[in-house]
Enzyme design. Structure first.
Site, PDB file in Angstrom:
ATOM      1  N   GLY A   1      29.275  23.514   4.753  1.00  0.00           N
ATOM      2  CA  GLY A   1      27.999  23.873   5.373  1.00  0.00           C
ATOM      3  C   GLY A   1      27.166  24.605   4.333  1.00  0.00           C
ATOM      4  O   GLY A   1      27.663  25.517   3.654  1.00  0.00           O
TER       5      GLY A   1
ATOM      6  N   ARG B   1      30.025  21.506  -5.477  1.00  0.00           N
ATOM      7  CA  ARG B   1      29.405  20.465  -4.630  1.00  0.00           C
ATOM      8  C   ARG B   1      27.931  20.350  -5.033  1.00  0.00           C
ATOM      9  O   ARG B   1      27.255  21.373  -5.206  1.00  0.00           O
ATOM     10  CB  ARG B   1      29.543  20.827  -3.141  1.00  0.00           C
ATOM     11  CG  ARG B   1      31.009  20.883  -2.690  1.00  0.00           C
ATOM     12  CD  ARG B   1      31.141  20.903  -1.187  1.00  0.00           C
ATOM     13  NE  ARG B   1      30.809  19.618  -0.605  1.00  0.00           N
ATOM     14  CZ  ARG B   1      30.656  19.421   0.705  1.00  0.00           C
ATOM     15  NH1 ARG B   1      30.781  20.429   1.549  1.00  0.00           N
ATOM     16  NH2 ARG B   1      30.378  18.226   1.167  1.00  0.00           N
TER      17      ARG B   1
ATOM     18  N   GLN C   1      33.062  16.752  11.449  1.00  0.00           N
ATOM     19  CA  GLN C   1      32.581  18.122  11.655  1.00  0.00           C
ATOM     20  C   GLN C   1      32.022  18.311  13.068  1.00  0.00           C
ATOM     21  O   GLN C   1      32.096  19.404  13.633  1.00  0.00           O
ATOM     22  CB  GLN C   1      31.484  18.469  10.633  1.00  0.00           C
ATOM     23  CG  GLN C   1      31.960  18.607   9.205  1.00  0.00           C
ATOM     24  CD  GLN C   1      31.834  17.312   8.423  1.00  0.00           C
ATOM     25  OE1 GLN C   1      31.893  16.220   8.989  1.00  0.00           O
ATOM     26  NE2 GLN C   1      31.658  17.416   7.128  1.00  0.00           N
TER      27      GLN C   1
ATOM     28  N   ASP D   1      20.947  20.269   4.159  1.00  0.00           N
ATOM     29  CA  ASP D   1      21.593  20.695   2.913  1.00  0.00           C
ATOM     30  C   ASP D   1      20.585  20.942   1.805  1.00  0.00           C
ATOM     31  O   ASP D   1      20.813  21.741   0.905  1.00  0.00           O
ATOM     32  CB  ASP D   1      22.628  19.665   2.464  1.00  0.00           C
ATOM     33  CG  ASP D   1      23.821  19.723   3.398  1.00  0.00           C
ATOM     34  OD1 ASP D   1      23.785  19.052   4.452  1.00  0.00           O
ATOM     35  OD2 ASP D   1      24.756  20.485   3.109  1.00  0.00           O
TER      36      ASP D   1
ATOM     37  N   ASN E   1      20.883  15.725   4.739  1.00  0.00           N
ATOM     38  CA  ASN E   1      21.862  16.318   5.658  1.00  0.00           C
ATOM     39  C   ASN E   1      23.038  15.346   5.741  1.00  0.00           C
ATOM     40  O   ASN E   1      23.028  14.273   5.127  1.00  0.00           O
ATOM     41  CB  ASN E   1      21.228  16.587   7.026  1.00  0.00           C
ATOM     42  CG  ASN E   1      22.117  17.449   7.910  1.00  0.00           C
ATOM     43  OD1 ASN E   1      22.620  18.492   7.474  1.00  0.00           O
ATOM     44  ND2 ASN E   1      22.341  17.042   9.149  1.00  0.00           N
TER      45      ASN E   1
HETATM   46  O1  MRU Z   1      29.860  18.240   3.980  1.00  0.00           O
HETATM   47  P1  MRU Z   1      29.475  19.439   4.790  1.00  0.00           P
HETATM   48  O2  MRU Z   1      30.345  19.646   5.994  1.00  0.00           O
HETATM   49  O3  MRU Z   1      29.343  20.672   3.942  1.00  0.00           O
HETATM   50  O4  MRU Z   1      28.018  19.096   5.327  1.00  0.00           O
HETATM   51  C1  MRU Z   1      27.380  20.013   6.156  1.00  0.00           C
HETATM   52  C2  MRU Z   1      26.095  19.535   6.689  1.00  0.00           C
HETATM   53  O5  MRU Z   1      25.620  18.465   6.377  1.00  0.00           O
HETATM   54  C3  MRU Z   1      25.339  20.504   7.561  1.00  0.00           C
HETATM   55  O6  MRU Z   1      24.611  19.826   8.534  1.00  0.00           O
HETATM   56  C4  MRU Z   1      24.367  21.301   6.674  1.00  0.00           C
HETATM   57  O7  MRU Z   1      25.053  21.885   5.616  1.00  0.00           O
HETATM   58  C5  MRU Z   1      23.649  22.338   7.428  1.00  0.00           C
HETATM   59  S1  MRU Z   1      24.685  23.702   7.793  1.00  0.00           S
HETATM   60  C6  MRU Z   1      23.803  24.926   8.529  1.00  0.00           C
END
Ligand code: MRU
Length: 353
Positions: A46, A88, A197, A238, A248
């Site tokens: 996230g 990342r 998720q 993101d 996102n």
């Molecule tokens: O790969 P992830 O689980 O880190 O991706 C997370 C997302 O895409 C969320 O929607 C984004 O980070 C917003 S979190 C407030």
């Protein structure tokens, strides 16, 4: 509130998001390298949460440094920043938090502070990044509540909740804000293949909060919209480019296109730390490609035949024209985003002084 991440004197502690909802296990990272590994392997994930983790990882790494001279300490500091930055690529909050740590370091170094004083300064900055994120989520939740109709059936994708932030959440912050404002809402959580998720984390958080939640597979969203059973879509982000294009979790773009077809408002909720004016548009947002194994295997079992090609981009980009509004701690921004986002960031800079 859910403890996503916390700092102890000699560790950064985080709930292991890979194990939820079956197991509630906390991972104790004792070095910056362990924090970097936790981000890469999605113990914590996230966008805002990985920014906080990186900041705490840097502060922890430098706290453990045995360097006595500022030159050696500085060399270690920049190496630690590089280590965290390589975890990342898509969520800009990671790089934003590292920049803040570098600025804090620079301020201390320019003022001629000792190594110990700079260590204290880095700890304070990481704690501030954490606390400000919780405050931003609460503020954006309160703003976002205004776009939620009473009785709304809200679709969200991935997890943009307390687990994805330092607490409270962004998209789930809007949902929590609406509930706190006395609105009755129900939530549809898209499962979010391949890491799930939505099914695992969003549903877990909302069930804990007693907010009525139904999990759907990603492929069901269009049919349920067509049945007239979704009033609003709210997702996190993101990275939001200068023109409002938003990266996102993979599948968000599909939901946005479907929402447009069905005339359902599609909102993005994110703190200003997710807005990246240095990236002009979505085409310039780096999209992380993750291991094929996330797609080929589920719970240790292989789903796909050997020999099949596999794609696994972790994010997609929703063009700004599909976004009804961007909900932030400083209010809801509307098109034309190239203007409204730039003005919002300029105002935020002015207030910081
Ligand atoms: O790969 P992830 O689980 O880190 O991706 C997370 C997302 O895409 C969320 O929607 C984004 O980070 C917003 S979190 C407030």
């Amino acid at each position: 509130m859910l403890p996503t991440i916390a700092r102890e004197a000699d560790a950064v502690v985080m709930i292991d998001q890979r194990r939820l909802p079956a197991d509630e296990i906390y991972v104790r990272c004792r070095t910056a390298a362990e924090v970097a590994r936790a981000i890469r392997t999605m113990v914590i994930r996230g966008a805002p949460a990985i920014g906080v983790a990186a900041a705490m990882g840097i502060a922890l790494g430098m706290r453990r440094s045995s360097a006595t001279g500022t030159q050696k300490f500085a060399a270690e500091f920049y190496k630690t920043c590089e280590l965290l930055a390589a975890t990342r690529p898509t969520a800009v909050n990671l790089f934003w938090a590292i920049e803040r740590m570098k600025r804090a370091f620079g301020t201390g170094a320019e003022a001629g502070e000792s190594v110990d004083q700079i260590k204290d300064r880095l700890d304070r900055e990481a704690a501030a990044i954490h606390d400000e994120d919780v405050a931003s989520c609460r503020a954006l939740g309160a703003h976002g509540a205004s776009v939620v109709p009473a009785g709304a059936r809200i679709l969200t994708h991935c997890n943009a909740g307390a687990l994805a932030t330092a607490g409270y959440g962004t998209a789930l912050g809007v949902i929590r804000g609406a509930v706190e404002a006395g609105k009755r809402v129900t939530v549809l959580a898209g499962e979010t293949r391949p890491v799930l998720q939505g099914a695992r984390l969003t549903a877990w958080e909302l069930v804990r909060d007693h907010i009525p939640t139904t999990v759907i597979t990603d492929g069901m969203a269009g049919a349920i919209m067509r049945m007239g059973q979704i009033d609003l879509v709210v997702v996190g982000a993101d990275r939001i480019a200068a023109n409002g294009d938003t990266a996102n979790k993979i599948g968000t773009y599909t939901v946005a296109v479907l929402a447009r077809e069905h005339r359902i408002p599609f909102y993005v909720a994110a703190p200003l730390s997710t807005i990246d004016l240095r990236t002009p548009d979505g085409q310039h947002i780096p999209i992380e490609e993750r291991s094929a194994k996330e797609v080929t295997h589920l719970g240790g079992r292989q789903l796909t035949p050997a020999g099949a090609g596999i794609r696994n981009p972790a994010f997609d980009v929703t063009p700004h024209r599909l976004i009804a509004g961007i909900i932030t701690e400083r209010g809801i921004f509307r098109p034309p985003y190239a203007e409204t986002l730039e003005a919002a960031m300029a105002e935020a800079r002015r207030l910081r002084g």
